[in-house]
Design a protein around this motif. Structure first.
Motif, short mmCIF file in Angstrom:
data_model
loop_
_atom_site.label_atom_id
_atom_site.label_comp_id
_atom_site.label_asym_id
_atom_site.label_seq_id
_atom_site.Cartn_x
_atom_site.Cartn_y
_atom_site.Cartn_z
N GLU A 46 3.98 0.62 -4.82
CA GLU A 46 2.45 0.47 -4.54
C GLU A 46 2.60 -0.77 -3.81
OE1 GLU A 46 -0.27 0.80 -7.71
OE2 GLU A 46 0.84 2.38 -8.43
N ALA A 47 1.77 -1.10 -2.69
CA ALA A 47 1.70 -2.37 -2.06
C ALA A 47 0.14 -2.80 -2.30
CB ALA A 47 1.84 -2.10 -0.46
N GLU A 48 0.27 -4.07 -2.82
CA GLU A 48 -1.24 -4.68 -3.11
C GLU A 48 -1.61 -5.58 -1.90
OE1 GLU A 48 -1.36 -6.51 -6.88
OE2 GLU A 48 -0.20 -5.05 -7.73
N GLY A 49 -2.89 -5.36 -1.65
CA GLY A 49 -3.40 -6.32 -0.70
C GLY A 49 -3.41 -5.80 0.69
#
Length: 50
Positions: A46-49
């Motif tokens: 998961e990648a945030e931002g």
């Protein structure tokens, strides 16, 4: 949903999309063994931002 068989592409990225589409189609139809097998072999990130 309609399924049509066509000549295979040499692009591996397109094959990956076909595999995922097949897994999701099976899952939607109540068959979850392929999703479980896929999950054992793939790491989801998961990648945030973004």
């Amino acid at each position: 949903m309609a399924v049509v068989w066509s000549r295979a592409s040499s692009d591996a990225a397109l094959w990956a999309a076909d595999v995922i589409a097949g897994i999701v189609a099976g899952w939607l139809d109540g068959e979850d063994r392929w999703l479980a097998l896929f999950g054992e072999r793939i790491t989801f990130l998961e990648a945030e931002g973004i």
